[in-house]
Design an enzyme around this catalytic site. Structure first.
Site, PDB file in Angstrom:
ATOM      1  N   SER A  59      21.077   8.502  19.382  1.00 54.91           N
ATOM      2  CA  SER A  59      20.601   9.842  18.750  1.00 54.91           C
ATOM      3  C   SER A  59      19.596   9.475  19.297  1.00 54.91           C
ATOM      4  O   SER A  59      18.991  10.800  18.930  1.00 54.91           O
ATOM      5  CB  SER A  59      20.211   8.925  17.719  1.00 54.91           C
ATOM      6  OG  SER A  59      21.699   9.365  16.639  1.00 54.91           O
ATOM      7  N   HIS A  70      15.122   9.318  15.853  1.00 58.23           N
ATOM      8  CA  HIS A  70      15.016  10.811  15.986  1.00 58.23           C
ATOM      9  C   HIS A  70      13.966  11.525  16.831  1.00 58.23           C
ATOM     10  O   HIS A  70      13.670  11.733  17.704  1.00 58.23           O
ATOM     11  CB  HIS A  70      15.944  10.896  14.882  1.00 58.23           C
ATOM     12  CG  HIS A  70      17.324  10.608  14.577  1.00 58.23           C
ATOM     13  ND1 HIS A  70      17.574  11.239  13.200  1.00 58.23           N
ATOM     14  CD2 HIS A  70      18.276  10.245  15.041  1.00 58.23           C
ATOM     15  CE1 HIS A  70      18.797  11.359  13.493  1.00 58.23           C
ATOM     16  NE2 HIS A  70      19.096  10.282  13.993  1.00 58.23           N
TER      17      HIS A  70
END
Length: 300
Positions: A205, A251
């Site tokens: 991610s 993220h």
């Protein structure tokens, strides 16, 4: 004396017409520019700067003819990388590595590989201390290619395929690889810094969010409509902070690193392109290493 067809250098000569000549690679596009080596007419899309005038792509591939290497005047990407025959090669390789590691996780069974390769600051496992703080720095990288759930790898690989190809084509392979790895590493570092030492984290991610941030920078640089990418970014931020079980630190870390690296790559002045691009990547890496070292000192 009759002259064989093909003319100079065995290349086809432009046909004589009443109007302006047309580009030999794009018939119908009128142009007043000719290649300085073969004299064939070329349009602005085909013009490649040479030491004197412009050359066509075919002559550039054969060699610059200026005393430099054959790659000196090869077509370049927006960021200065070499245009590759397969602009998605690295994207495919990275996708293949992620899938191969996922298959290995399923084949081994249980949580063995997840525990051995996942990102964890410091914890006990089978009576032993494990984690980055215990010197297992490789976890910052191996966790970037590690997935345990089908939905997790499916979402990340779709993002890699959709975002990776255009970015690889625009940046070039080396710059794209640097963007991917540094974004993923920055995501791991921020997770290591903020998350609980015993929290296990894994997934690509951070790298994917780096690609998303770089896509926004690239679209802004090309003056494209920013609304689609901003809407996608907002939607993903909503999911990041509302769904449980998501390491938001990865993220955000990947996003910030991706934006910073992309700005350095696509906005670097041509005269100092290499210095600015290398310097930006080095700065992001330095900050990332600094975060890891500071957190390790805190935990040990």
């Amino acid at each position: 004396m009759d002259q064989p067809p093909g003319g100079r250098g065995g290349q086809d000569q432009p046909a004589v017409t009443d109007g302006p000549p047309s580009c030999y690679r794009h018939p119908g596009r009128e142009t007043g520019i000719s290649c300085t080596r073969c004299d064939r007419p070329i349009c602005p899309e085909c013009m490649i700067s040479a030491s004197v005038g412009f050359q066509c792509p075919e002559c550039v591939r054969q060699g610059s003819g200026t005393g430099h290497g054959a790659t000196a005047n090869l077509p370049r990407t927006l960021a200065g990388g070499t245009v590759a025959a397969d602009p998605r090669l690295l994207t495919k390789i990275l996708l293949g590595i992620n899938v191969a590691v996922f298959v290995a996780v399923l084949a081994v069974g249980g949580n063995r590989l997840v525990i051995d390769l996942g990102l964890i600051g410091g914890a006990y496992s089978s009576g032993q201390v494990i984690g980055v703080a215990d010197g297992e720095w490789y976890r910052l990288v191996t966790s970037m290619f590690l997935h345990q759930e089908v939905w997790h790898i499916a979402f990340n690989m779709l993002g890699l395929w959709w975002l990776g190809g255009p970015l690889e084509a625009a940046l070039g392979r080396a710059r794209f690889l640097a963007l991917y790895l540094l974004s993923g590493l920055a995501g791991s570092a921020l997770t290591y810094l903020i998350a609980a030492p015993t929290q296990l984290s894994l997934g690509a991610s951070g790298a994917i969010w780096g690609l998303l941030g770089a896509t926004a920078v690239l679209m802004r640089r090309l003056n494209y409509d920013m609304r689609p990418v901003l809407a996608l970014l907002a939607l993903n931020l909503l999911f990041t902070f509302t769904w449980s079980g998501i390491a938001w630190e990865a993220h955000i870390g990947g996003l910030v690193a991706g934006v910073a690296i992309a700005i350095g790559m696509v906005h670097a002045p041509r005269a100092h392109r290499a210095v600015v691009q290398y310097g930006t990547c080095a700065l992001v890496l330095l900050v990332t290493v600094g975060i890891v070292v500071a957190r390790t000192m805190q935990l040990t």
